[in-house]
Write an enzyme that holds these catalytic residues in place. Sequence first.
Site, PDB file in Angstrom:
ATOM      1  N   ILE A  14       0.941  -1.105  -0.334  1.00 19.38           N
ATOM      2  CA  ILE A  14      -0.115   0.050   0.084  1.00 19.38           C
ATOM      3  C   ILE A  14       0.983   1.168   0.206  1.00 19.38           C
ATOM      4  O   ILE A  14       0.611   1.942  -0.784  1.00 19.38           O
ATOM      5  CB  ILE A  14      -1.083  -0.141   1.534  1.00 19.38           C
ATOM      6  CG1 ILE A  14      -1.899   1.012   1.158  1.00 19.38           C
ATOM      7  CG2 ILE A  14      -0.391  -0.057   2.044  1.00 19.38           C
ATOM      8  CD1 ILE A  14      -2.889   0.898  -0.222  1.00 19.38           C
ATOM      9  N   LYS A  90      -5.950   2.588   7.233  1.00 21.03           N
ATOM     10  CA  LYS A  90      -7.753   1.831   7.711  1.00 21.03           C
ATOM     11  C   LYS A  90      -7.241   0.851   8.139  1.00 21.03           C
ATOM     12  O   LYS A  90      -6.382  -0.147   6.572  1.00 21.03           O
ATOM     13  CB  LYS A  90      -7.961   2.179   6.556  1.00 21.03           C
ATOM     14  CG  LYS A  90      -7.833   1.556   4.905  1.00 21.03           C
ATOM     15  CD  LYS A  90      -8.705   0.018   5.043  1.00 21.03           C
ATOM     16  CE  LYS A  90      -8.117  -0.039   3.478  1.00 21.03           C
ATOM     17  NZ  LYS A  90      -8.682  -2.318   3.680  1.00 21.03           N
ATOM     18  N   ASP A 168     -11.299  -6.707   5.293  1.00 20.59           N
ATOM     19  CA  ASP A 168      -9.924  -5.507   5.501  1.00 20.59           C
ATOM     20  C   ASP A 168     -10.290  -4.682   4.284  1.00 20.59           C
ATOM     21  O   ASP A 168     -10.367  -3.146   4.095  1.00 20.59           O
ATOM     22  CB  ASP A 168      -8.767  -5.950   4.795  1.00 20.59           C
ATOM     23  CG  ASP A 168      -7.896  -5.087   4.672  1.00 20.59           C
ATOM     24  OD1 ASP A 168      -7.205  -4.369   5.630  1.00 20.59           O
ATOM     25  OD2 ASP A 168      -7.185  -4.870   3.197  1.00 20.59           O
TER      26      ASP A 168
END
Length: 308
Positions: A14, A90, A168
Site C-alpha cells: 500500500i 485503515k 479489510d
Amino acid sequence: MQRIHIGLVGVGKIVRDQHLPALAESPDFHLLATADPNARHDAVPGYAALGDMLEAHPELEAVAICTPTHLRYSQARIALEQGKSVLLEKPPGATLSEVEDLVELAERQGGALFAAWHSRFAPAVAQARDWLEDKRIRRVEIDWREDVRVWHPGQAWIWEPAGMGVFDPGINALSIATEILPRAFFLRDARLWVPSNCQAPIAAALTFSDTEGTPVVADFDFRQPDPPIWNIHVETEAGRLSLLRGGCRLEMDGRCLLDAEEREYPGLYARFAELVRDGRSEVDLAPLRHVADASLAARREPTEPFAE
C-alpha cells in the site's frame, strides 16, 4: 508555507502503490525517512524500527503508520508520546478500544490523529453525499468483491483475527456508506464464511437497517476474479444513484454524471496537512464499529481451505 516533515512506518504494497506517489507530488509534506525491518525506500534513510527513526530524526513532525493492523496501536502510541502527529492507515486499529485510547492520548499531547478512510476521498463520494442529503432512501445495496491474491499477495497476517480478512477491503465500502447516507444504520444480521485454515472470513453477507427501517445490504467476497467489483447502489424516491469503481464513477438511473481517475491519497494527505497545522484530530469509528458488530453477532459458515 513550509512543508511538514513526515516519516513512513511500513514500506509494503500500500505504501509503494499509494503513499509514496501521493507524497512525491504533495506540496504539504516532505518525506524524511522510513521504518520497516524488511524493506526500505531507496530515496530516503531507512530504519528497522520506528523508535530508531524518531531518534535519528527529531525534526519529524508526523508519521503515517501503514503496518499490519495488529501493530498500529503500539506504534501510534510511541509517535504520539513523542509529540508527533499520526496518520493511521485503515482500519485504524485492531479494536475500538485501542483507537479510543489513541484519541485520548492525542488530545493530551496536543497532536493530530487522523483515521485515514481513504475511500471517502474517491472523486464521486462528496457529490453522492450532497445529492443524498435530502432524499428519501428506499434501499441500499453494496457489492464489494476482489481477488485477495491480487490485492494481498502472500500477506498471511490478513487471515489472522486482527487482519480482518474480507473486512479489510469491505471496511472501505462501509467507510463510503457511512459518509454518504444521511442517517445512521445498524446491523441486523450477518453471515461470515471462514476457510478451515484461517481465522478471518473470506466472504460476508450483512444486513443493516437505518433509523427509518430502510434496508442496507452488503456482500463482501475475497474470491472475485480480477477485475474487482466495488459498487454501491442507492434506490431513492428521486431515482437510483450508483457509485461504481470504488467511487470513481457516479451514475443516476444509468446516466453518467462523473467518471474520473482514482486519486484518493493526494486528497487524504491534503486533509492530513490541514489537521497537522491546526493541531486537530479526525477519527470516525463508525466503519470499524460495523465490523466489530458483524464479528460479534455473525453466524459463521465453514468453507474450503484457502490456498495462496
